[in-house]
Design a protein around this motif. Structure first.
Motif, PDB file in Angstrom:
ATOM      1  N   VAL A 187       0.863  -1.174   0.000  1.00  0.00           N
ATOM      2  CA  VAL A 187       0.000   0.000   0.000  1.00  0.00           C
ATOM      3  C   VAL A 187       0.904   1.229   0.000  1.00  0.00           C
ATOM      4  CG1 VAL A 187      -1.803   1.264   1.221  1.00  0.00           C
ATOM      5  CG2 VAL A 187      -1.824  -1.248   1.216  1.00  0.00           C
ATOM      6  N   ASP A 188       0.705   2.099  -0.970  1.00  0.00           N
ATOM      7  CA  ASP A 188       1.487   3.320  -1.076  1.00  0.00           C
ATOM      8  C   ASP A 188       0.713   4.460  -0.428  1.00  0.00           C
ATOM      9  OD1 ASP A 188       3.295   1.811  -2.549  1.00  0.00           O
ATOM     10  OD2 ASP A 188       2.452   2.425  -4.472  1.00  0.00           O
ATOM     11  N   LEU A 189       1.394   5.194   0.445  1.00  0.00           N
ATOM     12  CA  LEU A 189       0.767   6.312   1.140  1.00  0.00           C
ATOM     13  C   LEU A 189       1.247   7.627   0.547  1.00  0.00           C
ATOM     14  CD1 LEU A 189       1.240   5.207   4.871  1.00  0.00           C
ATOM     15  CD2 LEU A 189      -0.711   4.775   3.363  1.00  0.00           C
ATOM     16  N   THR A 190       0.312   8.509   0.282  1.00  0.00           N
ATOM     17  CA  THR A 190       0.642   9.891  -0.052  1.00  0.00           C
ATOM     18  C   THR A 190       0.308  10.696   1.184  1.00  0.00           C
ATOM     19  OG1 THR A 190       0.108   9.531  -2.384  1.00  0.00           O
ATOM     20  CG2 THR A 190       0.179  11.819  -1.610  1.00  0.00           C
ATOM     21  N   VAL A 191       1.341  11.296   1.790  1.00  0.00           N
ATOM     22  CA  VAL A 191       1.192  11.996   3.065  1.00  0.00           C
ATOM     23  C   VAL A 191       1.627  13.443   2.852  1.00  0.00           C
ATOM     24  CG1 VAL A 191       1.790  11.990   5.512  1.00  0.00           C
ATOM     25  CG2 VAL A 191       1.692   9.820   4.250  1.00  0.00           C
ATOM     26  N   THR A 192       0.666  14.365   3.001  1.00  0.00           N
ATOM     27  CA  THR A 192       0.921  15.774   2.718  1.00  0.00           C
ATOM     28  C   THR A 192       0.445  16.660   3.862  1.00  0.00           C
ATOM     29  OG1 THR A 192      -1.186  16.012   1.563  1.00  0.00           O
ATOM     30  CG2 THR A 192       0.728  15.469   0.211  1.00  0.00           C
ATOM     31  N   CYS A 193       1.020  17.846   3.913  1.00  0.00           N
ATOM     32  CA  CYS A 193       0.581  18.880   4.844  1.00  0.00           C
ATOM     33  C   CYS A 193       0.610  20.192   4.070  1.00  0.00           C
ATOM     34  CB  CYS A 193       1.489  18.938   6.062  1.00  0.00           C
ATOM     35  SG  CYS A 193       0.983  20.172   7.280  1.00  0.00           S
ATOM     36  N   GLY A 194      -0.527  20.847   3.970  1.00  0.00           N
ATOM     37  CA  GLY A 194      -0.593  22.098   3.228  1.00  0.00           C
ATOM     38  C   GLY A 194      -0.232  21.930   1.769  1.00  0.00           C
ATOM     39  N   GLY A 195      -0.528  20.771   1.198  1.00  0.00           N
ATOM     40  CA  GLY A 195      -0.236  20.508  -0.200  1.00  0.00           C
ATOM     41  C   GLY A 195       1.190  20.058  -0.480  1.00  0.00           C
ATOM     42  N   THR A 196       2.027  19.973   0.547  1.00  0.00           N
ATOM     43  CA  THR A 196       3.421  19.554   0.388  1.00  0.00           C
ATOM     44  C   THR A 196       3.600  18.153   0.935  1.00  0.00           C
ATOM     45  OG1 THR A 196       4.190  21.832   0.626  1.00  0.00           O
ATOM     46  CG2 THR A 196       5.814  20.102   1.008  1.00  0.00           C
TER      47      THR A 196
END
Length: 141
Positions: A119-128
């Motif tokens: 499972v691949d996670l995309t982890v962002t904060c404020g679009g970054t």
């Protein structure tokens, strides 16, 4: 909710998403639980003196909170057999207020022989993106 079945999964399938909120009080509690009292996680002056935008969340907090999406989906945290990330950007935590971290989990690979899914996670904060190459391998029945 029943446990996911490997044969029902498809590469590219989204299996979960979550917003994680972290404020300064959570950082203090995490510091106590983890023993990581580095002042960049609670002292604005120290954080900015070392070139950070301000107090930042512990990378291990971000990593641990993000994998919760997968652990909840699979229904058994013991099914997680591997988890790797790269720390790419800090999560600044304002005062007052909180930071919001978004996590999207997508099936990246299926290994029918090993009965595992990555499972691949995309982890962002404020679009970054704050975690790169975040990959969780789970063993499914």
């Amino acid at each position: 909710m029943s446990a996911p079945v490997l044969d029902d999964l498809q590469v590219g399938q989204e299996i979960g998403r979550r917003e994680l909120v972290v404020d300064r009080a959570r950082l203090v509690r995490y510091a106590g639980a983890s023993g990581d009292f580095n002042p960049i996680h609670w002292n604005e002056r120290v954080a900015t003196e070392v070139g950070l935008p301000g107090v930042i969340a512990h990378g291990m907090w971000t990593m641990g909170a993000a994998v919760g999406v997968v652990a909840d989906w699979v229904g058994d945290p013991g099914a997680v057999v591997d988890y790797q990330v790269r720390f790419t950007r800090p999560v600044p935590v304002p005062d007052p207020g909180a930071a919001t971290v978004q996590v999207v989990a997508v099936v990246g690979q299926i290994d029918a022989g090993a009965r595992t899914a990555r499972v691949d996670l995309t982890v962002t904060c404020g679009g970054t993106r704050v975690l790169g190459k975040a990959q969780v391998v789970v063993r499914l029945g």
